[in-house]
Scaffold this motif. Structure first.
Motif, PDB file in Angstrom:
ATOM      1  N   VAL A 241      50.504  37.787  46.692  1.00  0.00           N
ATOM      2  CA  VAL A 241      51.396  38.896  46.353  1.00  0.00           C
ATOM      3  C   VAL A 241      50.676  40.215  46.636  1.00  0.00           C
ATOM      4  O   VAL A 241      49.515  40.375  46.245  1.00  0.00           O
ATOM      5  CB  VAL A 241      51.805  38.803  44.860  1.00  0.00           C
ATOM      6  CG1 VAL A 241      52.626  40.012  44.445  1.00  0.00           C
ATOM      7  CG2 VAL A 241      52.562  37.509  44.603  1.00  0.00           C
ATOM      8  N   PRO A 242      51.336  41.165  47.300  1.00  0.00           N
ATOM      9  CA  PRO A 242      50.701  42.474  47.514  1.00  0.00           C
ATOM     10  C   PRO A 242      50.255  43.095  46.196  1.00  0.00           C
ATOM     11  O   PRO A 242      50.921  42.930  45.168  1.00  0.00           O
ATOM     12  CB  PRO A 242      51.815  43.308  48.167  1.00  0.00           C
ATOM     13  CG  PRO A 242      52.723  42.303  48.788  1.00  0.00           C
ATOM     14  CD  PRO A 242      52.674  41.097  47.893  1.00  0.00           C
ATOM     15  N   GLU A 243      49.131  43.792  46.228  1.00  0.00           N
ATOM     16  CA  GLU A 243      48.546  44.325  44.996  1.00  0.00           C
ATOM     17  C   GLU A 243      49.518  45.213  44.225  1.00  0.00           C
ATOM     18  O   GLU A 243      49.594  45.137  42.995  1.00  0.00           O
ATOM     19  CB  GLU A 243      47.264  45.100  45.301  1.00  0.00           C
ATOM     20  CG  GLU A 243      46.530  45.543  44.054  1.00  0.00           C
ATOM     21  CD  GLU A 243      45.195  46.208  44.342  1.00  0.00           C
ATOM     22  OE1 GLU A 243      44.565  46.683  43.381  1.00  0.00           O
ATOM     23  OE2 GLU A 243      44.775  46.233  45.516  1.00  0.00           O
ATOM     24  N   ALA A 244      50.269  46.038  44.932  1.00  0.00           N
ATOM     25  CA  ALA A 244      51.216  46.935  44.252  1.00  0.00           C
ATOM     26  C   ALA A 244      52.277  46.139  43.495  1.00  0.00           C
ATOM     27  O   ALA A 244      52.656  46.493  42.374  1.00  0.00           O
ATOM     28  CB  ALA A 244      51.879  47.865  45.264  1.00  0.00           C
ATOM     29  N   VAL A 245      52.741  45.058  44.095  1.00  0.00           N
ATOM     30  CA  VAL A 245      53.744  44.200  43.446  1.00  0.00           C
ATOM     31  C   VAL A 245      53.122  43.474  42.260  1.00  0.00           C
ATOM     32  O   VAL A 245      53.732  43.360  41.196  1.00  0.00           O
ATOM     33  CB  VAL A 245      54.341  43.197  44.455  1.00  0.00           C
ATOM     34  CG1 VAL A 245      55.286  42.217  43.768  1.00  0.00           C
ATOM     35  CG2 VAL A 245      55.049  43.933  45.586  1.00  0.00           C
ATOM     36  N   ALA A 246      51.903  42.984  42.451  1.00  0.00           N
ATOM     37  CA  ALA A 246      51.203  42.287  41.361  1.00  0.00           C
ATOM     38  C   ALA A 246      51.009  43.213  40.166  1.00  0.00           C
ATOM     39  O   ALA A 246      51.224  42.810  39.015  1.00  0.00           O
ATOM     40  CB  ALA A 246      49.860  41.758  41.857  1.00  0.00           C
ATOM     41  N   LYS A 247      50.611  44.455  40.429  1.00  0.00           N
ATOM     42  CA  LYS A 247      50.425  45.419  39.342  1.00  0.00           C
ATOM     43  C   LYS A 247      51.750  45.721  38.657  1.00  0.00           C
ATOM     44  O   LYS A 247      51.828  45.768  37.422  1.00  0.00           O
ATOM     45  CB  LYS A 247      49.795  46.706  39.877  1.00  0.00           C
ATOM     46  CG  LYS A 247      48.317  46.577  40.179  1.00  0.00           C
ATOM     47  CD  LYS A 247      47.735  47.894  40.680  1.00  0.00           C
ATOM     48  CE  LYS A 247      46.242  47.766  40.922  1.00  0.00           C
ATOM     49  NZ  LYS A 247      45.668  49.022  41.459  1.00  0.00           N
ATOM     50  N   ALA A 248      52.794  45.918  39.441  1.00  0.00           N
ATOM     51  CA  ALA A 248      54.108  46.229  38.875  1.00  0.00           C
ATOM     52  C   ALA A 248      54.642  45.070  38.048  1.00  0.00           C
ATOM     53  O   ALA A 248      55.414  45.268  37.106  1.00  0.00           O
ATOM     54  CB  ALA A 248      55.084  46.574  39.996  1.00  0.00           C
ATOM     55  N   SER A 249      54.222  43.851  38.403  1.00  0.00           N
ATOM     56  CA  SER A 249      54.667  42.650  37.684  1.00  0.00           C
ATOM     57  C   SER A 249      53.712  42.269  36.564  1.00  0.00           C
ATOM     58  O   SER A 249      53.878  41.224  35.940  1.00  0.00           O
ATOM     59  CB  SER A 249      54.809  41.484  38.667  1.00  0.00           C
ATOM     60  OG  SER A 249      55.751  41.785  39.675  1.00  0.00           O
ATOM     61  N   HIS A 250      52.688  43.088  36.337  1.00  0.00           N
ATOM     62  CA  HIS A 250      51.712  42.898  35.257  1.00  0.00           C
ATOM     63  C   HIS A 250      50.902  41.612  35.414  1.00  0.00           C
ATOM     64  O   HIS A 250      50.573  40.953  34.432  1.00  0.00           O
ATOM     65  CB  HIS A 250      52.402  42.943  33.889  1.00  0.00           C
ATOM     66  CG  HIS A 250      53.246  44.171  33.701  1.00  0.00           C
ATOM     67  ND1 HIS A 250      52.705  45.423  33.548  1.00  0.00           N
ATOM     68  CD2 HIS A 250      54.601  44.330  33.683  1.00  0.00           C
ATOM     69  CE1 HIS A 250      53.682  46.308  33.418  1.00  0.00           C
ATOM     70  NE2 HIS A 250      54.836  45.683  33.504  1.00  0.00           N
ATOM     71  N   PHE A 251      50.591  41.246  36.660  1.00  0.00           N
ATOM     72  CA  PHE A 251      49.710  40.107  36.898  1.00  0.00           C
ATOM     73  C   PHE A 251      48.338  40.409  36.294  1.00  0.00           C
ATOM     74  O   PHE A 251      47.917  41.563  36.217  1.00  0.00           O
ATOM     75  CB  PHE A 251      49.539  39.848  38.394  1.00  0.00           C
ATOM     76  CG  PHE A 251      50.674  39.095  39.044  1.00  0.00           C
ATOM     77  CD1 PHE A 251      51.935  39.041  38.475  1.00  0.00           C
ATOM     78  CD2 PHE A 251      50.476  38.442  40.250  1.00  0.00           C
ATOM     79  CE1 PHE A 251      52.973  38.352  39.083  1.00  0.00           C
ATOM     80  CE2 PHE A 251      51.501  37.750  40.864  1.00  0.00           C
ATOM     81  CZ  PHE A 251      52.753  37.701  40.289  1.00  0.00           C
ATOM     82  N   LYS A 252      47.636  39.357  35.905  1.00  0.00           N
ATOM     83  CA  LYS A 252      46.271  39.501  35.390  1.00  0.00           C
ATOM     84  C   LYS A 252      45.332  39.581  36.595  1.00  0.00           C
ATOM     85  O   LYS A 252      45.070  38.570  37.257  1.00  0.00           O
ATOM     86  CB  LYS A 252      45.909  38.325  34.490  1.00  0.00           C
ATOM     87  CG  LYS A 252      44.582  38.495  33.784  1.00  0.00           C
ATOM     88  CD  LYS A 252      44.351  37.352  32.800  1.00  0.00           C
ATOM     89  CE  LYS A 252      43.106  37.584  31.963  1.00  0.00           C
ATOM     90  NZ  LYS A 252      41.858  37.583  32.744  1.00  0.00           N
ATOM     91  N   LEU A 253      44.874  40.770  36.897  1.00  0.00           N
ATOM     92  CA  LEU A 253      44.098  41.003  38.112  1.00  0.00           C
ATOM     93  C   LEU A 253      42.587  41.074  37.882  1.00  0.00           C
ATOM     94  O   LEU A 253      41.826  41.288  38.821  1.00  0.00           O
ATOM     95  CB  LEU A 253      44.580  42.294  38.792  1.00  0.00           C
ATOM     96  CG  LEU A 253      46.057  42.294  39.210  1.00  0.00           C
ATOM     97  CD1 LEU A 253      46.449  43.644  39.774  1.00  0.00           C
ATOM     98  CD2 LEU A 253      46.332  41.170  40.215  1.00  0.00           C
ATOM     99  N   ASP A 254      42.142  40.858  36.648  1.00  0.00           N
ATOM    100  CA  ASP A 254      40.714  40.955  36.341  1.00  0.00           C
ATOM    101  C   ASP A 254      40.066  39.582  36.170  1.00  0.00           C
ATOM    102  O   ASP A 254      39.125  39.425  35.393  1.00  0.00           O
ATOM    103  CB  ASP A 254      40.500  41.795  35.083  1.00  0.00           C
ATOM    104  CG  ASP A 254      41.162  41.190  33.844  1.00  0.00           C
ATOM    105  OD1 ASP A 254      41.985  40.264  33.993  1.00  0.00           O
ATOM    106  OD2 ASP A 254      40.847  41.648  32.728  1.00  0.00           O
ATOM    107  N   GLN A 255      40.546  38.594  36.904  1.00  0.00           N
ATOM    108  CA  GLN A 255      39.996  37.250  36.781  1.00  0.00           C
ATOM    109  C   GLN A 255      38.630  37.178  37.471  1.00  0.00           C
ATOM    110  O   GLN A 255      38.479  37.592  38.614  1.00  0.00           O
ATOM    111  CB  GLN A 255      40.973  36.238  37.371  1.00  0.00           C
ATOM    112  CG  GLN A 255      42.309  36.243  36.629  1.00  0.00           C
ATOM    113  CD  GLN A 255      43.345  35.331  37.238  1.00  0.00           C
ATOM    114  OE1 GLN A 255      43.049  34.171  37.520  1.00  0.00           O
ATOM    115  NE2 GLN A 255      44.560  35.838  37.443  1.00  0.00           N
ATOM    116  N   ALA A 256      37.668  36.636  36.750  1.00  0.00           N
ATOM    117  CA  ALA A 256      36.277  36.654  37.227  1.00  0.00           C
ATOM    118  C   ALA A 256      35.937  35.516  38.175  1.00  0.00           C
ATOM    119  O   ALA A 256      34.951  35.608  38.914  1.00  0.00           O
ATOM    120  CB  ALA A 256      35.326  36.613  36.024  1.00  0.00           C
ATOM    121  N   ALA A 257      36.722  34.455  38.174  1.00  0.00           N
ATOM    122  CA  ALA A 257      36.389  33.303  39.011  1.00  0.00           C
ATOM    123  C   ALA A 257      36.410  33.697  40.484  1.00  0.00           C
ATOM    124  O   ALA A 257      37.319  34.396  40.934  1.00  0.00           O
ATOM    125  CB  ALA A 257      37.377  32.167  38.759  1.00  0.00           C
TER     126      ALA A 257
END
Length: 199
Positions: free
Chosen positions: A42-58
């Motif tokens: 998913v494009p980052e802008a869409v992921a952010k708008a959809s409140h995806f958890k983007l700070d995953q350390a794996a």
């Protein structure tokens, strides 16, 4: 030492939490657990708008590294009764491994999540099992030896096909204690079988 990859995709963090519980179970069996994730599509802008958890350390896994492991435990959420496209996209790139038989005899297992109790958890796992069999993997589920999946005293995921969690439609429900226990049990069970096969 038996080496197990816990390979996951998580949009909102539920599967990420389950993946680390699976890894705890792997380690409790005396095996090495490596937790990695597949790339986000998913494009980052869409992921952010959809409140995806983007700070995953794996770290991000590569297809080429999969043969290094004695077992692979796949985890991804359910999308309309099937596995999330991010995981499917990653697996669809394993044709070269299939051609060379690189995963034949390795243990494969699956865990998942859905918003509701009847949101396709079992169909997601059952739908991914043929892919593992095409690769010649030995499929391992979550046996009823884990009795936490029994009973109706509370709403909970889990089936003999694999550990699962229920997220609720807004993602507010986090994996419960029994669901995390199921993930740990599955990790330990897979690692134990992989060690026997390796031995």
């Amino acid at each position: 030492m038996t080496k197990v990859l816990v390979l996951y995709y998580s949009s909102y963090g539920h599967i990420e939490t389950m993946a680390y519980a699976v890894a705890e179970g792997v380690r409790s069996a005396g095996a090495e657990a490596v937790v990695k994730r597949v790339p986000e599509l998913v494009p980052e802008a869409v992921a952010k708008a959809s409140h995806f958890k983007l700070d995953q350390a794996a770290p991000i896994a590569t297809v080429e590294e999969l043969p290094q492991y004695d077992a692979i435990i796949f985890g991804a959420g359910t999308r309309f009764g099937s596995v999330a496209s991010q995981m499917r996209n990653f697996i669809d790139q394993t044709g070269g491994l299939w051609f060379s038989g690189a995963l034949v005899g390795k243990v494969g297992s699956i865990f998942t999540s859905s918003a509701t109790q009847h949101g396709g958890q079992e169909s997601t796992i059952l739908g991914l099992i043929p892919t593992l069999l095409h690769h010649g993997m030995v499929v391992v589920g979550l046996p009823y030896a884990f009795q936490g999946q029994m009973g109706v005293d509370e709403v909970k995921g889990g089936s003999p096909y694999g550990a699962t969690t229920i997220t609720d439609g807004d993602g507010s429900r986090q994996p419960s204690a029994v669901e995390l226990d199921a993930a740990r049990f599955q990790g330990k069970h897979v690692a134990s079988i992989a060690a026997k096969l390796k031995g």
